[in-house]
Design an enzyme around this catalytic site. Structure first.
Site, short mmCIF file in Angstrom:
data_model
loop_
_atom_site.label_atom_id
_atom_site.label_comp_id
_atom_site.label_asym_id
_atom_site.label_seq_id
_atom_site.Cartn_x
_atom_site.Cartn_y
_atom_site.Cartn_z
N HIS A 77 0.84 -1.20 0.00
CA HIS A 77 0.00 0.00 0.00
C HIS A 77 0.88 1.26 0.00
O HIS A 77 0.61 2.21 -0.74
CB HIS A 77 -0.92 -0.02 1.22
N GLN A 79 4.00 1.59 -1.10
CA GLN A 79 4.67 1.74 -2.39
C GLN A 79 3.68 2.20 -3.47
O GLN A 79 4.02 2.99 -4.33
CB GLN A 79 5.33 0.42 -2.81
N HIS A 81 1.03 4.10 -2.94
CA HIS A 81 0.81 5.53 -2.71
C HIS A 81 1.97 6.36 -3.23
O HIS A 81 1.76 7.41 -3.86
CB HIS A 81 0.60 5.82 -1.21
#
Length: 105
Positions: A77, A79, A81
């Protein structure tokens, strides 16, 4: 996933999201013809990416040194974002440049 790992991962999520939001605000400002605000929001977005990279570099350094850096949904999550934030900033810069060209004509 321990607390130490989360203290690195959570800023990636936060700064990646901040970069994306700032990039969207920059596009909106450029659309309205406020290029000073657009530039300021791009600067904020770029600063957020730099801050996120510090955490990412820390994780990469640990992995390169042979330390265990477990893969978790939080890491994925984070990475996601960060990569989305980077893509939005790059795209926003191009869109702002286009709005500047349109405004000149």
């Amino acid at each position: 996933m321990n607390d130490e790992q989360m203290t690195v991962i959570m800023p990636l999520i936060m700064y990646g999201g901040e970069a994306k939001s700032s990039a969207i605000e920059a596009i909106s400002a450029a659309k309205a013809g406020d290029f000073d605000l657009a530039d300021a929001r791009i600067k904020a977005a770029s600063d957020a990416i730099v801050n996120a990279h510090h955490g990412q570099t820390e994780l990469l350094t640990k992995a390169a040194n042979g330390e265990d850096v477990p893969l978790s949904i939080y890491m994925v999550h984070a990475q996601d974002h960060l990569m989305t934030g980077i893509a939005f900033v790059d795209l926003a810069k191009e869109i702002i440049a286009l709005y500047k060209v349109i405004k000149e004509k």
